[in-house]
Design a protein around this motif. Sequence first.
Motif, mmCIF file in Angstrom:
data_model
loop_
_atom_site.group_PDB
_atom_site.id
_atom_site.type_symbol
_atom_site.label_atom_id
_atom_site.label_comp_id
_atom_site.label_asym_id
_atom_site.label_seq_id
_atom_site.Cartn_x
_atom_site.Cartn_y
_atom_site.Cartn_z
ATOM 1 N N ILE A 249 46.046 -7.965 16.353
ATOM 2 C CA ILE A 249 45.057 -7.028 15.805
ATOM 3 C C ILE A 249 43.667 -7.343 16.346
ATOM 4 C CG2 ILE A 249 43.926 -6.275 13.685
ATOM 5 C CD1 ILE A 249 46.601 -6.700 12.243
ATOM 6 N N VAL A 250 43.346 -8.636 16.463
ATOM 7 C CA VAL A 250 42.052 -9.030 17.027
ATOM 8 C C VAL A 250 41.935 -8.561 18.477
ATOM 9 C CG1 VAL A 250 40.635 -11.005 17.721
ATOM 10 C CG2 VAL A 250 41.750 -10.995 15.483
ATOM 11 N N LEU A 251 43.013 -8.761 19.261
ATOM 12 C CA LEU A 251 42.994 -8.316 20.656
ATOM 13 C C LEU A 251 42.800 -6.807 20.750
ATOM 14 C CD1 LEU A 251 45.853 -10.452 22.270
ATOM 15 C CD2 LEU A 251 43.400 -10.698 22.623
ATOM 16 N N MET A 252 43.494 -6.054 19.900
ATOM 17 C CA MET A 252 43.362 -4.599 19.921
ATOM 18 C C MET A 252 41.954 -4.184 19.531
ATOM 19 S SD MET A 252 46.941 -2.918 18.641
ATOM 20 C CE MET A 252 47.070 -3.852 17.130
ATOM 21 N N SER A 253 41.342 -4.879 18.592
ATOM 22 C CA SER A 253 39.973 -4.561 18.192
ATOM 23 C C SER A 253 38.997 -4.811 19.335
ATOM 24 C CB SER A 253 39.582 -5.388 16.962
ATOM 25 O OG SER A 253 40.454 -5.129 15.875
ATOM 26 N N ILE A 254 39.161 -5.962 20.011
ATOM 27 C CA ILE A 254 38.291 -6.275 21.149
ATOM 28 C C ILE A 254 38.490 -5.249 22.259
ATOM 29 C CG2 ILE A 254 37.771 -7.975 22.939
ATOM 30 C CD1 ILE A 254 38.592 -10.159 20.947
ATOM 31 N N LEU A 255 39.760 -4.902 22.510
ATOM 32 C CA LEU A 255 40.076 -3.927 23.547
ATOM 33 C C LEU A 255 39.465 -2.562 23.226
ATOM 34 C CD1 LEU A 255 41.659 -3.829 26.207
ATOM 35 C CD2 LEU A 255 43.632 -3.000 24.917
ATOM 36 N N PHE A 256 39.491 -2.185 21.940
ATOM 37 C CA PHE A 256 38.900 -0.919 21.528
ATOM 38 C C PHE A 256 37.390 -0.912 21.789
ATOM 39 C CE2 PHE A 256 36.617 1.458 18.224
ATOM 40 C CZ PHE A 256 37.101 2.726 18.476
ATOM 41 N N VAL A 257 36.708 -1.998 21.437
ATOM 42 C CA VAL A 257 35.265 -2.092 21.662
ATOM 43 C C VAL A 257 34.962 -2.069 23.162
ATOM 44 C CG1 VAL A 257 33.229 -3.554 21.380
ATOM 45 C CG2 VAL A 257 34.858 -3.300 19.492
ATOM 46 N N TYR A 258 35.740 -2.820 23.938
ATOM 47 C CA TYR A 258 35.527 -2.879 25.388
ATOM 48 C C TYR A 258 35.683 -1.488 26.013
ATOM 49 C CZ TYR A 258 35.983 -4.577 30.214
ATOM 50 O OH TYR A 258 35.800 -4.802 31.554
ATOM 51 N N CYS A 259 36.743 -0.776 25.617
ATOM 52 C CA CYS A 259 36.990 0.561 26.178
ATOM 53 C C CYS A 259 35.906 1.548 25.732
ATOM 54 C CB CYS A 259 38.368 1.059 25.748
ATOM 55 S SG CYS A 259 39.736 0.126 26.459
ATOM 56 N N SER A 260 35.449 1.422 24.497
ATOM 57 C CA SER A 260 34.415 2.320 23.995
ATOM 58 C C SER A 260 33.115 2.128 24.763
ATOM 59 C CB SER A 260 34.173 2.089 22.507
ATOM 60 O OG SER A 260 35.354 2.348 21.762
ATOM 61 N N ILE A 261 32.759 0.874 25.014
ATOM 62 C CA ILE A 261 31.523 0.599 25.755
ATOM 63 C C ILE A 261 31.642 1.104 27.187
ATOM 64 C CG2 ILE A 261 30.109 -1.253 26.718
ATOM 65 C CD1 ILE A 261 30.662 -2.860 24.193
ATOM 66 N N GLY A 262 32.809 0.911 27.804
ATOM 67 C CA GLY A 262 32.983 1.326 29.189
ATOM 68 C C GLY A 262 33.014 2.823 29.374
ATOM 69 N N SER A 263 33.556 3.548 28.387
ATOM 70 C CA SER A 263 33.692 4.995 28.535
ATOM 71 C C SER A 263 32.519 5.752 27.917
ATOM 72 C CB SER A 263 34.999 5.467 27.897
ATOM 73 O OG SER A 263 36.105 4.948 28.589
ATOM 74 N N ALA A 264 32.198 5.418 26.671
ATOM 75 C CA ALA A 264 31.202 6.187 25.928
ATOM 76 C C ALA A 264 29.799 5.614 26.033
ATOM 77 C CB ALA A 264 31.603 6.283 24.461
ATOM 78 N N PHE B 245 25.560 -5.708 35.649
ATOM 79 C CA PHE B 245 26.943 -5.265 35.843
ATOM 80 C C PHE B 245 27.087 -4.366 37.074
ATOM 81 C CE2 PHE B 245 26.182 -5.805 31.250
ATOM 82 C CZ PHE B 245 27.052 -6.854 31.007
ATOM 83 N N GLU B 246 26.345 -3.249 37.128
ATOM 84 C CA GLU B 246 26.412 -2.316 38.266
ATOM 85 C C GLU B 246 27.868 -1.924 38.558
ATOM 86 O OE1 GLU B 246 24.326 -0.712 40.067
ATOM 87 O OE2 GLU B 246 22.360 -1.621 39.760
ATOM 88 N N MET B 247 28.548 -1.384 37.537
ATOM 89 C CA MET B 247 29.968 -1.060 37.689
ATOM 90 C C MET B 247 30.239 0.404 37.403
ATOM 91 S SD MET B 247 32.029 -4.190 35.899
ATOM 92 C CE MET B 247 31.877 -5.869 36.475
ATOM 93 N N THR B 248 31.152 0.978 38.180
ATOM 94 C CA THR B 248 31.672 2.297 37.860
ATOM 95 C C THR B 248 32.672 2.155 36.723
ATOM 96 O OG1 THR B 248 33.527 2.139 39.402
ATOM 97 C CG2 THR B 248 31.438 2.981 40.267
ATOM 98 N N GLU B 249 33.082 3.281 36.160
ATOM 99 C CA GLU B 249 34.068 3.225 35.080
ATOM 100 C C GLU B 249 35.379 2.621 35.565
ATOM 101 O OE1 GLU B 249 35.705 6.145 31.498
ATOM 102 O OE2 GLU B 249 34.669 6.994 33.225
ATOM 103 N N PHE B 250 35.764 2.968 36.776
ATOM 104 C CA PHE B 250 36.985 2.407 37.349
ATOM 105 C C PHE B 250 36.860 0.897 37.494
ATOM 106 C CE2 PHE B 250 39.472 1.010 40.988
ATOM 107 C CZ PHE B 250 40.709 1.568 40.740
ATOM 108 N N GLU B 251 35.709 0.415 37.992
ATOM 109 C CA GLU B 251 35.525 -1.029 38.162
ATOM 110 C C GLU B 251 35.490 -1.742 36.809
ATOM 111 O OE1 GLU B 251 32.902 -1.160 42.296
ATOM 112 O OE2 GLU B 251 31.908 -0.738 40.397
ATOM 113 N N TRP B 252 34.916 -1.084 35.806
ATOM 114 C CA TRP B 252 34.859 -1.684 34.467
ATOM 115 C C TRP B 252 36.269 -1.934 33.914
ATOM 116 C CZ3 TRP B 252 31.133 -3.735 31.394
ATOM 117 C CH2 TRP B 252 31.394 -3.851 30.030
ATOM 118 N N PHE B 253 37.160 -0.994 34.168
ATOM 119 C CA PHE B 253 38.534 -1.125 33.678
ATOM 120 C C PHE B 253 39.443 -1.808 34.691
ATOM 121 C CE2 PHE B 253 36.986 2.382 31.004
ATOM 122 C CZ PHE B 253 37.278 1.846 29.769
#
Length: 807
Positions: A15-30, A51-59
């Motif tokens: 659950i902790v991993l999924m929460s971190i993953l959710f935050v990471y994806c939210s920051i990268g996309s939104a 960072f200087e990253m595209t969305e693809f590079e972020w993920f």
Amino acid sequence: MAFPLALFSSVRFGIVLMSILFVYCSIGSAGVIFPSNGELVYDQLRQWRPFEMTEFEWFHWWPFDLLMVLMALNITVTTLRRIPLKAVNYGVWLIHGGILMMMLGCWIYFGTKVEGDAPVVRRMVTAELLGPAAAGAQPAVVDRATVIASPGQRFSLTDGTRRYDLEISSIDPEWTMRSGESDSKRAYSVNVMVRRSGGAPDDGVPASFMRQLLAGYPQHTEDVIPSGDPAQPMKRAIKAVGKATVDDGLRLSLDFAPAKWFYLRMELEKAWALYVRKAGDTEWTQRPIHGMPLYNDYVGDTSLVTQEPGDRPLPADPINVAIPPVANDPFPDLTLNVSGYLRYAFEETLWKDGGAQSPPNPRAVLRVAAQSGEQENYTLLALDPRSNKGDEGVVQFRWAPTEEAYNALLNKPSLRFHVPEIELDVTEPIADVAGANADAPFKPIPLPKAAPQDRLYSYRVIAVQDEVGFSTGNASVAIVEIKTPKGSYRRWVFSDPALTRDVTDEFLKDPHAATVIGDPSIEVQYHPGHGKSFVTLVAGPEPERLRLISSLGERVQSTVIEVGKPVPLSDTLAAAVMEYQPRAIAERKPVIVPKAQRQRDAGVQFSLARVDIPGVGSQWFRYHPYVFDSPAAVLRRFPFNPQTVRLPDGRMMEVIFSRQRLGLPANIALDEFVLTSHIGGFTGEMGSIRDYMSRVRFRDTDTSTWTEPVSVSMNAPVEYAGLAYFQSQWDPPDEPRFEGDRGSSGLNYTVLGVGNRHGVWTMLIGCCISVAGMIYAFYVKPIIKRKQREAVYASVAAKGKQAEVAA
């Protein structure tokens, strides 16, 4: 060993991993929202300087990869240790197995993803100049040229005797044919204007004609020639001379223009590149640039750029990205370096005063204002003939190095005629210009009373051009036709007498030959004065001194003028010098566009890179979306401005800043472009388009033949040789963009999106497995559990009956 197993089999850890993953994806996309200056601000954290990253590079960054690996381990260990493999748990196993397969598919997809776009031209025009043919043999090709089919393309052919200047004057992408079996069929039509000089004068070929080419119908190629009838100036050659083409020595054809490259998308991953070649070469060498930023501006010295007033000051933040040579590089000994990058900027020429040590270079901003409130500003450079006039010479700025030069500007333009033999010496003002009027009268030159009255001289002025630039300096010229007792001559009379010459047959054969005067008995001198200008601003002899000459009235007036103080020109007009720099120095700098003023979808179209070249210095290079081999291959609306750099050893290097490109597995040709519009047809607005589709062919790598046409559209991609192709951009119609340009009906090229899709099927299979597991868990598992409960109830009931019987 027990601790990691216990950790990875922990549901809480998952659950902790999924929460971190959710935050990471939210920051990268939104992105993120944070307070700034008392208000909430939205921004993309992944685009910040660290960072200087595209969305693809972020993920595809290592933190995301680590989270995915930990998540996969947690799912695997938890499933193996906590969920026994039995019928009631088959659904959970399927769901977890499907998730793992989707993660594997994502790993493959992001690890191997390549995507870009490929411009594909509809046709190219091949022109061949044919020589004489030997008996029974085909004529030899003595000169050849190819250009893409695009309105305004110009090219030439010559064999030393004949010269052909050709221009694609117009293109009709849906020409309706009106002949024979092709009647009512539509074809791609290209009209080429042909202008010929030289050759046999009696060969019957007109000096100019139009040739029409039809894609797919070479048998219908025909010429349209001048008819000599003002009511119908052009006529089909087949009707005029009995054959379709009038010049058999010129062969034109339409051929496919194969595309062999696709350019990587910058939105996917940073893929900068610098292209270099030796001056005169036709092929570029690509040098990839690794580690260069994308979203923010970087310069080591902020004085190298200019910012708009009120914009946030740019910090001094240099970069140092090496661009080493690659295999087969034309400059293997030269390593370049990127020291600056601007995301959105334009290069502009800025002027500053060079100080007392700089040579005179007067620059002024002259304002002419009317009492009604209308006004016009003119930025003028006195020593530059391209920039010292306004409104086609009505306003001008001149430099007078001496008082004699200034006094000469007070006069109106005139011609001095001198015939020493009869003591004729007359100065005639230039009142009007005959121009293209062949019937304009000649004006007699007054003769002295003592001169023989049968020695008649007359003239007319054809044209006047002031301040023409030459390699030796600037000079003014009056083109004059003169009649003398010896004949008629057209003389180019320059303000510099050494340049004056008559336009004779010798001059036409070799314009650089020694000066030729048809009748040396008459000397003509041109005194340009202030030319056709009504307002002349003059600097000199001292650089700081300014005077204004006005010829708006009957008399020429001269006035001292100071910066900021208006001077009346007439009852309704006044002039004022708003800015003046006597020793102006041009400095070309990039101007950074504030973020609020930038086009939202511009991407990297206005990017600049500052490249350090050993032994030369640093230069800014403009971004090019595509790299073309020559001007003959340039697509409409796309730039092609390679910069030439002279290296210390004398070598000349051409450079273009762009993005990386990869070779296509098979060449692509555009057979047809189909535009489908809503009811009412295409209006020029994007809203009237229902769909657009490219009909393309692929060249088979084994047989080198073209495949049958296949349709490619936005929602119907086509796969070939491991890559998927989809519609990305197209060529819309547009008007002429500048003076001398040709309008375009569009549909001359297409841009296809190109990419691979490795791992998609793995993700799709994993999704199906997970869905099957969910179906099993929601529909099959309850049935199994119900049957298990019923079996338990039956077993308990049976045991109760047995107990009753035993009792």
